[in-house]
Design an enzyme around this catalytic site. Sequence first.
Site, mmCIF file in Angstrom:
data_model
loop_
_atom_site.group_PDB
_atom_site.id
_atom_site.type_symbol
_atom_site.label_atom_id
_atom_site.label_comp_id
_atom_site.label_asym_id
_atom_site.label_seq_id
_atom_site.Cartn_x
_atom_site.Cartn_y
_atom_site.Cartn_z
ATOM 1 N N HIS A 130 -14.228 -26.924 -1.325
ATOM 2 C CA HIS A 130 -15.671 -26.893 -1.568
ATOM 3 C C HIS A 130 -16.127 -28.147 -2.333
ATOM 4 C CE1 HIS A 130 -15.386 -22.636 -0.530
ATOM 5 N NE2 HIS A 130 -16.702 -22.546 -0.578
ATOM 6 N N CYS B 52 -10.096 -28.189 -4.481
ATOM 7 C CA CYS B 52 -10.766 -27.103 -3.754
ATOM 8 C C CYS B 52 -11.595 -27.772 -2.676
ATOM 9 C CB CYS B 52 -11.663 -26.286 -4.686
ATOM 10 S SG CYS B 52 -12.662 -25.033 -3.834
ATOM 11 N N THR C 47 -6.518 -22.476 -3.098
ATOM 12 C CA THR C 47 -5.961 -21.236 -3.637
ATOM 13 C C THR C 47 -4.952 -20.643 -2.675
ATOM 14 O OG1 THR C 47 -8.025 -20.792 -4.832
ATOM 15 C CG2 THR C 47 -6.524 -18.947 -4.517
ATOM 16 N N ASP D 292 -10.421 -21.140 5.726
ATOM 17 C CA ASP D 292 -10.835 -21.301 4.337
ATOM 18 C C ASP D 292 -11.615 -20.053 3.955
ATOM 19 O OD1 ASP D 292 -11.194 -22.609 1.838
ATOM 20 O OD2 ASP D 292 -13.185 -23.273 2.438
ATOM 21 N N SER D 293 -11.880 -19.921 2.666
ATOM 22 C CA SER D 293 -12.644 -18.765 2.206
ATOM 23 C C SER D 293 -14.121 -18.873 2.554
ATOM 24 C CB SER D 293 -12.486 -18.600 0.690
ATOM 25 O OG SER D 293 -12.976 -19.748 0.012
ATOM 26 N N GLU E 24 -21.825 -23.009 -2.451
ATOM 27 C CA GLU E 24 -22.234 -21.947 -1.531
ATOM 28 C C GLU E 24 -23.752 -21.734 -1.561
ATOM 29 O OE1 GLU E 24 -20.486 -19.949 0.608
ATOM 30 O OE2 GLU E 24 -18.562 -20.937 0.254
#
Length: 258
Positions: free
Chosen positions: A181, A179, A72, A7-8, A147
């Site tokens: 997150h 997403c 994404t 994941d990012s 974040e």
Amino acid sequence: MSIGIFDSGIGGLTVFKEISREFPQADIYYLGDTARVPYGNKSKETVIRYSIEAANYLRSFGIDALIIACNTASSYALDTLKESLDIPVIGVVEPGVETALRYTENKKVGVIGTSATIRSNSYRFLLEKENIEVFQKACPLFVPLVEEGIVDGEIAELIIKEYLEELVKKGIDTLILGCTHYPLLKKTIEKIYPHLKIVDSSQAITDFLHRENLYFEGTGKRKIYITDESENFERFKNILVGDNIPLEKIELSKLCTL
């Protein structure tokens, strides 16, 4: 048998947590690309390149399956990775859609995600094939909120209402958190809109693995790698999966050259 997850940033830890719980004997390797988060404001070409780099790094551990725990990347890079890898590659979009189809009663489904995920129309395409009325909304502030650890309280509630009120007024009964997150905001969303059925990618993925009869046995090894130091990542990692799994920072140059 081992699983690679990337994941990012922080969000994919929700997937890591659920898979760890459902498949305790699997060896699981997680990569959070914290140096380049978020992916949601990047071009398709850049997201595909980042995804290939992440996948190749995880492949160095001999993984038997790859999970793209990033909407994404799932929207833009899934087909590329499926074509280039000789192992099962699983994104979050299809499992999320399957769950939403089971949840919705009035066939009105909301989809929230990064700008890139919404632009890709990956959820809309699959849902509309099933005669679902789809209402989408990009929520670019949600990733930085998570974040930074702002997942509840007045600020989080105000931003959630700003984004979701329009969808709720359309009459949706199901909301896809597009997403990984976003599940960290799930409790606050449920507090504001208790009538909504929430599709959480982390749960949808584990359900999908079971339906596909993918089972993994190993030694139960757990490894978490990041591409840049992040206090917020470490804090959420400790909350979500405990402090007994240490973080290991890898050099971005190593990731990019594999």
